[in-house]
Design an enzyme around this catalytic site. Structure first.
Site, PDB file in Angstrom:
ATOM      1  NE  ARG A  27      -0.192  -5.655  -7.247  1.00 44.36           N
ATOM      2  CZ  ARG A  27      -0.406  -6.962  -7.154  1.00 44.36           C
ATOM      3  NH1 ARG A  27       0.476  -7.832  -7.620  1.00 44.36           N
ATOM      4  NH2 ARG A  27      -1.516  -7.416  -6.594  1.00 44.36           N
ATOM      5  CG  ASP A  36      -4.802  -1.854  -1.218  1.00 48.57           C
ATOM      6  OD1 ASP A  36      -5.290  -2.685  -0.415  1.00 48.57           O
ATOM      7  OD2 ASP A  36      -4.844  -2.008  -2.462  1.00 48.57           O
ATOM      8  N   GLY A 121      -4.843 -14.709 -12.962  1.00 59.46           N
ATOM      9  CA  GLY A 121      -5.084 -15.429 -11.706  1.00 59.46           C
ATOM     10  C   GLY A 121      -3.828 -15.729 -10.917  1.00 59.46           C
ATOM     11  CG  ASP A 173      -3.630  -4.604  -7.635  1.00 58.97           C
ATOM     12  OD1 ASP A 173      -2.683  -4.469  -6.838  1.00 58.97           O
ATOM     13  OD2 ASP A 173      -4.491  -5.502  -7.524  1.00 58.97           O
TER      14      ASP A 173
HETATM   15  C1  GLA Z   1      -5.132  -7.501  -4.304  1.00 62.24           C
HETATM   16  C2  GLA Z   1      -5.929  -6.213  -4.392  1.00 62.24           C
HETATM   17  C3  GLA Z   1      -5.095  -5.019  -3.896  1.00 62.24           C
HETATM   18  C4  GLA Z   1      -4.487  -5.307  -2.533  1.00 62.24           C
HETATM   19  C5  GLA Z   1      -3.789  -6.666  -2.520  1.00 62.24           C
HETATM   20  C6  GLA Z   1      -3.281  -7.044  -1.162  1.00 62.24           C
HETATM   21  O1  GLA Z   1      -4.074  -7.458  -5.203  1.00 62.24           O
HETATM   22  O2  GLA Z   1      -6.327  -5.965  -5.719  1.00 62.24           O
HETATM   23  O3  GLA Z   1      -5.883  -3.862  -3.859  1.00 62.24           O
HETATM   24  O4  GLA Z   1      -5.453  -5.237  -1.521  1.00 62.24           O
HETATM   25  O5  GLA Z   1      -4.648  -7.698  -2.989  1.00 62.24           O
HETATM   26  O6  GLA Z   1      -2.275  -6.178  -0.761  1.00 62.24           O
END
Ligand code: GLA
Length: 387
Positions: A27, A36, A121, A173
């Site tokens: 994503r 979140d 990563g 995510d």
């Molecule tokens: C990472 C975390 C998500 C979110 C983002 C920041 O991707 O896995 O849960 O907190 O950082 O928005």
């Protein structure tokens, strides 16, 4: 991704063809960053990069994991205690087995081969894609997908990441990997779990979404992410609320004026409160196809992440600055957790190639190497793949 090659690899590894295959996407997040875990709103989009899991059930109670991206296989005995260990890549699917078992899902022994073209990563949720693909494969092998609701599946995958990979991520995510709908962004209320699909058909709008990879390794298991989480919790507790979601602009301004909140706590809270408002504003702007406004909100989000939340890095800032100077670009910002990873650029489709070239060469002038860039549409969520 060439699924036929994965099938051949499955046959080579396990000596028989797979019974089925499933996929789960990576994503980008259009806006709503680090909101979140503050009970806020996020607006992610699934990308056209995915993890695929081919599977076939076995006659014993063992789950055998292999990955085309890793040499070392891993094994889980369904009757034994499941603990994280080596190889590290397998901790995500192992955590998913443990979570599904705890949820009472009727698992069966199976062989699973993963393949993924989500860069690892790079802040594109390669781990959530792997977790969700693992969950879908294990449930498909047992013929039990319907026994676990989507939101429960999301939580199981998130817990796998917390407990087996020491990454204290939020819910964004895994949610988008499970629930994405092609041609749409997903507005997710991370407090209530309520969702709304926001039409985001780039092609119809004459737009392109570019993803530029700084190739600076991003790791959310690192202390900086957890530190942000606890700074937010501390700011919320000073303000006497359950989470920063509950703080209004007015309350924040008053707390700053009265000196109740200052320094780092104020900066973190200012980002979160502003970002939640920007996300809801962006939903309106996307719905009205006001791309100039969407772009403004993206730039404002980036600045806030850079200055108040302090999760950007010079490479991400360089991409956003160069993009801002390109004709045909509406907006750009870092996406995901930050500290490296990727930036997204929303541009007119007709200018997309020129914009990509300008960013890659501008990046090279500043940093001595080009940054890889790809374009993506808004992809669909997890589900079966024909093999
Ligand atoms: C990472 C975390 C998500 C979110 C983002 C920041 O991707 O896995 O849960 O907190 O950082 O928005």
């Amino acid at each position: 991704m060439d699924v036929d090659q994965s099938v051949s690899q499955f046959v080579a590894a396990f000596g028989r063809p797979p019974a089925g295959a499933v996929r789960a996407p990576g994503r980008v997040n259009l806006i709503g960053e680090h909101t979140d875990y503050n009970d806020g709103f996020v607006l992610p989009v699934a990308i056209e990069r995915q993890a695929v899991a081919l599977h076939a059930s076995r006659s014993d109670a063992r789950v055998m994991f292999r990955s085309r991206q890793a040499d070392e296989p891993a094994e889980v005995a369904l009757d034994d205690e499941i603990v994280p260990g080596e190889p590290a890549w397998a901790n995500y699917p192992k955590g998913v087995v443990a979570g599904l078992r705890e949820a009472g899902a009727p698992l069966v022994g199976c062989d699973v081969l993963f393949d993924s073209d989500v860069p690892v990563g790079a802040g594109l949720s390669s781990s959530a894609a792997l977790e969700v693909a693992a969950a879908e494969a294990l449930l498909a092998a047992a013929g039990a997908r319907r026994e676990i609701a989507d939101d429960e599946l999301v939580r199981i995958c998130q817990r796998a990441e917390h407990a087996f990979a020491a990454a204290p991520c939020g819910i964004m995510d895994q949610s988008i990997a499970v629930m994405a709908r092609a041609g749409h962004a997903l507005l997710l209320d991370c407090r209530s779990g309520e969702t709304r699909y926001v039409p985001f058909d780039l092609h119809a709008a004459g737009l392109a979404l570019l993803v530029a990879d700084t190739q600076v390794a991003h790791a959310i298991a690192g202390g900086a992410y957890a530190e942000r989480r606890s700074q937010c919790a501390a700011a919320a507790s000073i303000l006497g609320v359950a989470s920063l979601r509950d703080v209004t602009d007015r309350q924040l301004a008053d707390a700053a004026a009265d000196g109740v909140l200052d320094g780092v706590a104020l900066m973190r809270a200012r980002h979160v409160v502003g970002e939640i408002a920007r996300t809801l504003h962006a939903v309106e702007a996307v719905t009205l196809r006001d791309w100039a406004l969407v772009g403004e909100l993206m730039y404002a989000s980036h600045e806030s992440l850079r200055d108040d939340y302090e999760v950007s890095c010079p490479e991400l800032d360089a991409i956003v600055e160069i993009a801002e100077g390109c004709e045909g670009v509406h907006g750009a910002r870092m996406t995901g957790g930050g500290f490296g990873g990727c930036a997204i650029i929303l541009a007119d489709a007709a200018r997309a190639d020129a914009v990509g070239e300008r960013i890659a060469s501008g990046f090279a002038e500043r940093l001595g190497r080009r940054c890889p860039i790809f374009m993506t549409g808004a992809a669909g969520g997890a589900g079966p793949v024909t093999v």
